[in-house]
Design a protein around this motif. Structure first.
Motif, PDB file in Angstrom:
ATOM      1  N   GLY A  86       0.823  -1.210   0.000  1.00 48.19           N
ATOM      2  CA  GLY A  86       0.000   0.000   0.000  1.00 48.19           C
ATOM      3  C   GLY A  86       0.855   1.256   0.000  1.00 48.19           C
ATOM      4  N   VAL A 108      -5.381   0.087  -8.140  1.00 54.56           N
ATOM      5  CA  VAL A 108      -6.295   0.351  -7.024  1.00 54.56           C
ATOM      6  C   VAL A 108      -7.747   0.165  -7.464  1.00 54.56           C
ATOM      7  CG1 VAL A 108      -7.171   2.158  -5.497  1.00 54.56           C
ATOM      8  CG2 VAL A 108      -4.710   1.840  -5.758  1.00 54.56           C
ATOM      9  N   ARG A 112      -9.919  -2.930  -5.958  1.00 56.14           N
ATOM     10  CA  ARG A 112     -11.000  -2.565  -5.043  1.00 56.14           C
ATOM     11  C   ARG A 112     -12.346  -3.007  -5.592  1.00 56.14           C
ATOM     12  NH1 ARG A 112     -11.083   3.120  -2.208  1.00 56.14           N
ATOM     13  NH2 ARG A 112     -11.324   3.854  -4.333  1.00 56.14           N
ATOM     14  N   HIS A 165      -5.935  -7.405  -2.399  1.00 58.49           N
ATOM     15  CA  HIS A 165      -7.137  -6.643  -2.091  1.00 58.49           C
ATOM     16  C   HIS A 165      -6.834  -5.571  -1.046  1.00 58.49           C
ATOM     17  CE1 HIS A 165     -11.434  -5.994  -1.588  1.00 58.49           C
ATOM     18  NE2 HIS A 165     -11.240  -6.019  -0.287  1.00 58.49           N
ATOM     19  N   GLU A 166      -6.143  -5.992   0.010  1.00 53.17           N
ATOM     20  CA  GLU A 166      -5.853  -5.084   1.118  1.00 53.17           C
ATOM     21  C   GLU A 166      -4.915  -3.959   0.690  1.00 53.17           C
ATOM     22  OE1 GLU A 166      -7.387  -4.875   3.660  1.00 53.17           O
ATOM     23  OE2 GLU A 166      -6.148  -3.429   4.718  1.00 53.17           O
ATOM     24  N   TYR A 169      -6.697  -0.977  -0.658  1.00 53.01           N
ATOM     25  CA  TYR A 169      -7.306  -0.117   0.366  1.00 53.01           C
ATOM     26  C   TYR A 169      -6.257   0.668   1.129  1.00 53.01           C
ATOM     27  CZ  TYR A 169     -12.002  -1.729  -0.356  1.00 53.01           C
ATOM     28  OH  TYR A 169     -13.229  -1.956  -0.903  1.00 53.01           O
ATOM     29  N   GLU A 172      -4.958   3.758  -0.654  1.00 47.85           N
ATOM     30  CA  GLU A 172      -5.800   4.947  -0.565  1.00 47.85           C
ATOM     31  C   GLU A 172      -5.681   5.616   0.803  1.00 47.85           C
ATOM     32  OE1 GLU A 172      -6.101   5.418  -3.740  1.00 47.85           O
ATOM     33  OE2 GLU A 172      -8.060   6.302  -3.381  1.00 47.85           O
ATOM     34  N   ILE A 173      -5.573   4.790   1.850  1.00 46.95           N
ATOM     35  CA  ILE A 173      -5.438   5.354   3.204  1.00 46.95           C
ATOM     36  C   ILE A 173      -4.116   6.104   3.330  1.00 46.95           C
ATOM     37  CG2 ILE A 173      -5.097   4.720   5.624  1.00 46.95           C
ATOM     38  CD1 ILE A 173      -7.153   2.466   5.170  1.00 46.95           C
ATOM     39  N   THR A 216      -6.399   2.451   9.615  1.00 45.70           N
ATOM     40  CA  THR A 216      -5.685   1.182   9.495  1.00 45.70           C
ATOM     41  C   THR A 216      -6.154   0.201  10.562  1.00 45.70           C
ATOM     42  OG1 THR A 216      -3.777   2.314   8.583  1.00 45.70           O
ATOM     43  CG2 THR A 216      -3.408   0.114   9.413  1.00 45.70           C
ATOM     44  N   GLN A 219      -9.124  -1.282   9.217  1.00 46.52           N
ATOM     45  CA  GLN A 219      -8.774  -2.271   8.195  1.00 46.52           C
ATOM     46  C   GLN A 219      -8.353  -3.587   8.830  1.00 46.52           C
ATOM     47  OE1 GLN A 219      -8.755  -2.382   4.703  1.00 46.52           O
ATOM     48  NE2 GLN A 219     -10.167  -0.737   5.155  1.00 46.52           N
TER      49      GLN A 219
END
Lengths: 286, 273
Positions: A86, A108, A112, A165-166, A169, A172-173, A216, A219
């Motif tokens: 990420g 992304v 997503r 997948h994670e 996310y 973006e965070i 996070t 998440q």
């Protein structure tokens, strides 16, 4: 009606003496809730199909605990790998080099959009699309290759699918966190003679943490629950371990209760931890 | 060697979209010289400081630090941009003080002053610490070494920012409106530190709205408008004997009003973001 307030002499008024208003709707809502809770409790206690003694025997069953261990291990691995990817994706998206920005944005969007369950099944069946995994020159000769089905076990498929997948996310965070850091901080870092990498690692990222850490934590919790999907590819996590048992004993409901109890316990513990983190990082540092 | 200017700016152009922010600016700054840059909002003075420090790339012209071309190198007969690492090294030889201080918010005051010495200039941590404490003493903040930037007043933050910029022994210091974001009563403490530096022989470019200060501290004063240097001269020439009508018009706006004109500062702030 408008005459009434004037009838009271101003000196005698003291709001400290006011009595609370009667709020009938609150009483009604309270009563309804009480009835519902009582009804549900009665249902839990009197319905013998819950088989509470069975729940008790399996709660600390070694197979269940091993499954819980696998769930936690998978969660930690996926969070670690997902966070690293990420950060790389976010850095790529903020790099300013168009092709890289594009590639990261497409990644992304794609990852997503695809449900993790679909991804898991896809990665588990990679052997059909690509029978052997080659290592060599692109479009040129292959030096070594491995049969896909021996490389992609259900564990690797789970790690790959959930991590990809994670990562989307987390990207973006992290990106939101980095953008929240005042541009002057980066100016100052560059003005001091820091390289772009030093500025990102030493100045921007630590300050972005304030914005990155609270989501996070969220998440982490959703990855923990998301790992239950791996039961479809026969990886013995908490849910799959319970399924293995109830497929033999047909005690479906009590074993699902065991699973729920463990998820509830772990998520509650994590939520408490997250609240701590938010209190620590959420306060304005500047 | 002494006739090579510390900083040489030759016909520098900088464009933001359709707007020509710098339109052929040339300026030499010699060892120990203090040059103040004045001019209306949007005249390009802040852009000039940011371009010299390579926080903004330039579109034309050239700049030299001690005779070394800034940001570019000759390669097989062509000019090409320097790699990031070498641009960073060039920046490390100049000190910059920002309008908004920009202290590293996650570090203590001491670490703000120590870090670049260690990270960029490879000093040993104990040595860097000693130097940092000495500089904090010099700007009158020795007691605040362990404080965090957010606990300091604007004036104190700016003094730390000056100490931070000085810590790497810069060849030249650039000040980009160092007092424009300060409450009026905090301006003097910062200006006195800058004045002290000037007396100590530091080579400096100071972009400022403080007219009396611009006059007092300067060896030479530069008036900019619309991205061009309109007039250059000694403080007496600029303030007492302005040659161009535009400078006269600019100065008359200041003599009529107090030097701290809030609306002007807000405008300038907007234009720098």
């Amino acid at each position: 009606m408008s005459v009434a307030p004037q009838a009271v002499a101003p000196r005698t008024v003291d709001v400290a003496a006011a009595r609370p208003r009667v709020r009938p709707l609150r009483w009604v809502a309270g009563a309804v809730l009480l009835v519902l809770v009582a009804q549900f409790a009665w249902f839990l206690v009197t319905n013998e199909r819950f088989e509470w003694p069975v729940v008790g025997t399996y709660l600390l069953d070694p197979n269940i605990l091993r499954g819980l261990g696998m769930t936690l291990l998978l969660t930690v691995i996926v969070m670690l790998l997902g966070s690293v990817f990420g950060v790389l994706l976010a850095a790529g998206r903020l790099s300013g080099f168009r092709p890289v920005v594009w590639a990261c944005a497409v990644y992304v969007t794609v990852f997503r959009s695809i449900p993790p369950l679909v991804q898991l099944i896809f990665w588990f069946n990679l052997g059909y699309l690509l029978p052997r995994i080659p290592l060599g020159v692109p479009f040129g000769p292959t030096f070594v290759s491995w049969p896909t089905n021996s490389v992609i076990s259900s564990l690797t498929a789970a790690i790959i699918g959930l991590t990809l997948h994670e990562a989307a996310y987390m990207a973006e965070i992290v990106r939101a966190g980095v953008l929240s850091v005042d541009g002057g901080q980066r100016d100052a870092a560059r003005a001091m003679g820091f390289t772009a990498a030093q500025s990102f690692v030493k100045v921007v990222l630590p300050q972005a943490m304030r914005v990155i850490i609270p989501p996070t934590g969220g998440q982490f919790i959703s990855v923990l629950k998301g790992t239950s999907l791996v039961s479809v590819i026969a990886l013995s996590d908490l849910l799959y371990s319970a399924q293995v048992i109830y497929n033999r004993t047909y005690e479906i409901v009590p074993l699902l209760i065991v699973v729920c109890a463990w998820y509830l316990a772990v998520v509650t513990a994590l939520s408490l931890g997250q609240r701590r983190l938010e209190q620590h990082f959420g306060k304005g540092q500047r | 060697m002494s006739d090579t200017p510390v900083l040489r700016i030759r016909d520098v152009r900088k464009r933001f979209g359709d707007h020509l922010a710098l339109d052929g600016v040339s300026l030499d700054v010699h060892e120990g010289e203090v040059v103040t840059v004045i001019g209306p909002s949007g005249s390009g003075k802040s852009t000039l400081a940011r371009c010299v420090h390579q926080l903004e790339g330039i579109d034309g012209g050239a700049m030299y630090l001690d005779g070394e071309l800034l940001g570019y190198e000759m390669h097989r007969g062509h000019l090409r941009p320097l790699p990031d690492r070498r641009v960073a090294a060039q920046r490390g030889r100049m000190g910059m003080v920002f309008q908004q201080f920009n202290l590293f918010a996650h570090w203590s005051v001491l670490r703000n002053v120590v870090e670049a010495q260690v990270l960029v200039h490879g000093r040993r941590p104990e040595e860097a610490r000693g130097e940092a404490l000495r500089l904090l003493e010099r700007v009158g903040l020795a007691g605040k070494a362990d404080a965090h930037p957010r606990m300091l007043s604007g004036g104190q933050q700016q003094r730390v920012a000056i100490a931070r910029a000085l810590a790497t022994n810069p060849r030249i210091m650039l000040f980009d409106e160092p007092t424009s974001a300060l409450d009026p009563e905090l301006v003097d403490e910062v200006l006195s530190v800058v004045l002290d530096l000037a007396r100590g022989g530091m080579t400096m470019i100071i972009v400022t709205h403080e007219m009396s200060f611009a006059r007092e501290v300067a060896d030479r004063c530069v008036f900019m408008e619309n991205g061009q240097i309109i007039e250059t001269g000694t403080p007496e020439e600029i303030f007492d004997n302005p040659a161009s009508p535009r400078l006269r018009a600019f100065l008359s706006r200041f003599s009529g009003r107090a030097a701290h004109t809030p609306d002007e500062r807000e405008l300038e702030e907007e234009s720098t973001f």
